[in-house]
Design a protein around this motif. Structure first.
Motif, PDB file in Angstrom:
ATOM      1  N   THR A 146       0.806  -1.215   0.000  1.00  0.00           N
ATOM      2  CA  THR A 146       0.000   0.000   0.000  1.00  0.00           C
ATOM      3  C   THR A 146       0.841   1.267   0.000  1.00  0.00           C
ATOM      4  N   ARG A 147       2.118   1.157   0.330  1.00  0.00           N
ATOM      5  CA  ARG A 147       2.981   2.336   0.422  1.00  0.00           C
ATOM      6  C   ARG A 147       3.741   2.616  -0.867  1.00  0.00           C
ATOM      7  N   TYR A 148       3.818   1.636  -1.738  1.00  0.00           N
ATOM      8  CA  TYR A 148       4.690   1.759  -2.909  1.00  0.00           C
ATOM      9  C   TYR A 148       4.293   2.954  -3.775  1.00  0.00           C
ATOM     10  N   ALA A 149       3.012   3.104  -4.072  1.00  0.00           N
ATOM     11  CA  ALA A 149       2.565   4.204  -4.926  1.00  0.00           C
ATOM     12  C   ALA A 149       2.776   5.556  -4.259  1.00  0.00           C
ATOM     13  N   VAL A 150       2.656   5.604  -2.942  1.00  0.00           N
ATOM     14  CA  VAL A 150       2.876   6.865  -2.229  1.00  0.00           C
ATOM     15  C   VAL A 150       4.331   7.288  -2.350  1.00  0.00           C
ATOM     16  N   TYR A 151       5.250   6.324  -2.235  1.00  0.00           N
ATOM     17  CA  TYR A 151       6.667   6.644  -2.371  1.00  0.00           C
ATOM     18  C   TYR A 151       6.998   7.165  -3.771  1.00  0.00           C
ATOM     19  N   LEU A 152       6.333   6.625  -4.784  1.00  0.00           N
ATOM     20  CA  LEU A 152       6.626   6.997  -6.167  1.00  0.00           C
ATOM     21  C   LEU A 152       5.572   7.943  -6.741  1.00  0.00           C
ATOM     22  N   GLN A 153       5.020   8.776  -5.897  1.00  0.00           N
ATOM     23  CA  GLN A 153       3.971   9.694  -6.344  1.00  0.00           C
ATOM     24  C   GLN A 153       4.465  10.667  -7.398  1.00  0.00           C
ATOM     25  N   ALA A 154       5.747  11.039  -7.365  1.00  0.00           N
ATOM     26  CA  ALA A 154       6.280  11.973  -8.352  1.00  0.00           C
ATOM     27  C   ALA A 154       6.229  11.380  -9.757  1.00  0.00           C
ATOM     28  N   VAL A 155       6.535  10.098  -9.881  1.00  0.00           N
ATOM     29  CA  VAL A 155       6.479   9.434 -11.188  1.00  0.00           C
ATOM     30  C   VAL A 155       5.036   9.370 -11.682  1.00  0.00           C
ATOM     31  N   ILE A 156       4.115   9.050 -10.786  1.00  0.00           N
ATOM     32  CA  ILE A 156       2.698   8.987 -11.162  1.00  0.00           C
ATOM     33  C   ILE A 156       2.202  10.365 -11.597  1.00  0.00           C
ATOM     34  N   GLY A 157       2.621  11.396 -10.873  1.00  0.00           N
ATOM     35  CA  GLY A 157       2.219  12.749 -11.241  1.00  0.00           C
ATOM     36  C   GLY A 157       2.741  13.161 -12.604  1.00  0.00           C
ATOM     37  N   LEU A 158       3.994  12.810 -12.908  1.00  0.00           N
ATOM     38  CA  LEU A 158       4.562  13.130 -14.229  1.00  0.00           C
ATOM     39  C   LEU A 158       3.818  12.393 -15.332  1.00  0.00           C
ATOM     40  N   TYR A 159       3.488  11.144 -15.085  1.00  0.00           N
ATOM     41  CA  TYR A 159       2.751  10.380 -16.092  1.00  0.00           C
ATOM     42  C   TYR A 159       1.386  11.012 -16.346  1.00  0.00           C
ATOM     43  N   LEU A 160       0.669  11.342 -15.283  1.00  0.00           N
ATOM     44  CA  LEU A 160      -0.652  11.950 -15.442  1.00  0.00           C
ATOM     45  C   LEU A 160      -0.554  13.293 -16.155  1.00  0.00           C
ATOM     46  N   ALA A 161       0.448  14.103 -15.787  1.00  0.00           N
ATOM     47  CA  ALA A 161       0.598  15.418 -16.401  1.00  0.00           C
ATOM     48  C   ALA A 161       0.907  15.316 -17.887  1.00  0.00           C
ATOM     49  N   SER A 162       1.591  14.256 -18.290  1.00  0.00           N
ATOM     50  CA  SER A 162       1.948  14.112 -19.706  1.00  0.00           C
ATOM     51  C   SER A 162       0.830  13.495 -20.529  1.00  0.00           C
ATOM     52  N   GLN A 163       0.021  12.630 -19.928  1.00  0.00           N
ATOM     53  CA  GLN A 163      -0.945  11.880 -20.721  1.00  0.00           C
ATOM     54  C   GLN A 163      -2.374  12.403 -20.637  1.00  0.00           C
ATOM     55  N   ALA A 164      -2.775  13.040 -19.548  1.00  0.00           N
ATOM     56  CA  ALA A 164      -4.138  13.579 -19.474  1.00  0.00           C
ATOM     57  C   ALA A 164      -4.376  14.653 -20.539  1.00  0.00           C
ATOM     58  N   PRO A 165      -3.467  15.623 -20.726  1.00  0.00           N
ATOM     59  CA  PRO A 165      -3.677  16.586 -21.817  1.00  0.00           C
ATOM     60  C   PRO A 165      -3.654  15.928 -23.196  1.00  0.00           C
ATOM     61  N   GLN A 166      -2.824  14.909 -23.360  1.00  0.00           N
ATOM     62  CA  GLN A 166      -2.801  14.202 -24.637  1.00  0.00           C
ATOM     63  C   GLN A 166      -4.135  13.549 -24.934  1.00  0.00           C
ATOM     64  N   SER A 167      -4.847  13.132 -23.888  1.00  0.00           N
ATOM     65  CA  SER A 167      -6.102  12.420 -24.072  1.00  0.00           C
ATOM     66  C   SER A 167      -7.249  13.335 -24.492  1.00  0.00           C
ATOM     67  N   VAL A 168      -7.304  14.542 -23.929  1.00  0.00           N
ATOM     68  CA  VAL A 168      -8.465  15.400 -24.192  1.00  0.00           C
ATOM     69  C   VAL A 168      -8.120  16.748 -24.811  1.00  0.00           C
ATOM     70  N   SER A 169      -6.951  17.302 -24.486  1.00  0.00           N
ATOM     71  CA  SER A 169      -6.639  18.642 -24.984  1.00  0.00           C
ATOM     72  C   SER A 169      -6.495  18.672 -26.501  1.00  0.00           C
ATOM     73  N   ARG A 170      -5.954  17.606 -27.085  1.00  0.00           N
ATOM     74  CA  ARG A 170      -5.772  17.576 -28.534  1.00  0.00           C
ATOM     75  C   ARG A 170      -7.114  17.568 -29.256  1.00  0.00           C
ATOM     76  N   ASP A 171      -8.118  16.899 -28.665  1.00  0.00           N
ATOM     77  CA  ASP A 171      -9.450  16.915 -29.279  1.00  0.00           C
ATOM     78  C   ASP A 171     -10.034  18.322 -29.293  1.00  0.00           C
ATOM     79  N   LEU A 172      -9.769  19.081 -28.227  1.00  0.00           N
ATOM     80  CA  LEU A 172     -10.257  20.458 -28.174  1.00  0.00           C
ATOM     81  C   LEU A 172      -9.477  21.344 -29.132  1.00  0.00           C
ATOM     82  N   ARG A 173      -8.181  21.131 -29.184  1.00  0.00           N
ATOM     83  CA  ARG A 173      -7.343  21.996 -30.018  1.00  0.00           C
ATOM     84  C   ARG A 173      -7.646  21.825 -31.500  1.00  0.00           C
ATOM     85  N   PHE A 174      -7.845  20.592 -31.935  1.00  0.00           N
ATOM     86  CA  PHE A 174      -8.068  20.328 -33.357  1.00  0.00           C
ATOM     87  C   PHE A 174      -9.546  20.228 -33.724  1.00  0.00           C
ATOM     88  N   LYS A 175     -10.435  20.614 -32.792  1.00  0.00           N
ATOM     89  CA  LYS A 175     -11.878  20.708 -33.069  1.00  0.00           C
ATOM     90  C   LYS A 175     -12.472  19.373 -33.522  1.00  0.00           C
TER      91      LYS A 175
END
Length: 311
Positions: free
Chosen positions: A100-129
């Motif tokens: 249960t502690r492993y993800a908490v220790y590596l929260q920085a990696v999870i945050g970087l992954y989310l920051a890179s992929q969440a905009p890729q998932s939805v922002s591009r659809d908005l940008r390109f209409k």
């Protein structure tokens, strides 16, 4: 007199228009009505989910887009592999890190992954209409939101659950107690499942606010790191001043400390709060309710964001 013979021109034969330049033709290819099977909304929703999940790891896209998600996936699994190697060769009696502690220790990696992929998932659809194209039949607004939310949560779950499986396999190779390790794995999987839903909702809501991917990346990182830093600082001050009850409740104001509170109070984990002053069992249920409320609120905000097709 016999009538002049008539000739018929095939539908696909080129016809030269009157007065046209030499070499100019109009191709009459006709029109054929589609008589094949129509898959409907469920098929479209599954296809959008599959495409979004694959895109979260760069599958089906250029090689450049695969580098960062695959690198972060490897970084998530590498410490687990090292821990397993040490446990096997030293014949340790237990793993040095709780599931249960492993993800908490590596929260920085999870945050970087989310920051890179969440905009890729939805922002591009908005940008390109392309959102209006999705909302043409048969897919509807709820299908788009559910597919994107489920895909992002699934991608995060794969990222966070894979190292737990590595730890579990290593623990069995080290001949640790089967029942204890299975119980720990189950608790860890519940913890990362909740984390995946929570982080996916927050990341997608932020990313859906802007069509510019760079702004989305910066905003997601800020929302994940600034509250955590502020909460940790205030918790440290409260602990020094002897206000132990406040330490547990302050964890409600940061995404990662919400998960920390749930896993330490309800899933048998240890807390990373100052002096290990995690929430009590009763407060743990409050942490769980707040986490579920944030997930439901994120879904509601996404539905509101995509109320209009012409975004």
């Amino acid at each position: 007199m016999s009538p002049e013979p008539t000739t018929s021109t095939p539908a696909s034969a080129p016809v030269a228009p009157q007065g046209a330049a030499a070499g100019a033709f109009i191709h009459n290819i006709g029109y054929r009505h589609y008589d094949g099977p129509r898959q409907g909304r469920a098929y479209a929703r599954r296809s959008l989910f599959s495409q979004s999940l694959r895109g979260a790891y760069g599958l089906g896209r250029s090689a450049r887009t695969k580098v960062l998600p695959m690198l972060l996936f490897a970084v998530m699994c590498l410490p687990a592999g090292i821990i397993v190697a040490v446990a096997v060769f030293t014949k340790a009696g237990s793993l040095p890190v709780d599931y249960t502690r492993y993800a908490v220790y590596l929260q920085a990696v999870i945050g970087l992954y989310l920051a890179s992929q969440a905009p890729q998932s939805v922002s591009r659809d908005l940008r390109f209409k392309t959102v209006p194209l999705y909302f043409s039949r048969p897919i509807e607004r709820v299908d788009y939101v559910v597919a994107k939310f489920a895909a992002m949560a699934s991608a995060l779950f794969l990222l966070t659950a894979a190292p737990l499986v590595v730890l579990y396999v290593g623990a069995l190779l080290a001949k640790l107690d089967f029942l204890d390790q299975t119980k720990g794995l189950a608790q860890g999987l519940v913890s990362v499942a909740l984390l995946s839903l929570l982080f996916a909702g927050i990341g997608l809501v932020i990313a859906a606010l802007t069509p510019r991917r760079g702004f989305g990346v910066a905003a997601v990182i800020a929302v994940l790191t600034i509250p955590y830093g502020a909460v940790s600082a205030v918790q440290g001050i409260a602990s020094v001043q002897g206000n132990e009850s406040a330490v547990g409740w302050l964890g409600l104001f940061s995404p990662i400390t919400l998960i920390d509170g749930v896993q330490s109070a309800l899933l048998g984990g240890t807390s990373s709060f100052p002096n290990g002053l995690g929430p009590s069992t009763g407060a743990g249920f409050v942490y769980l309710l707040v986490s579920l409320a944030v997930i439901a609120g994120s879904y509601a905000l996404l539905m509101r964001r995509y109320r209009k097709a012409g975004l």
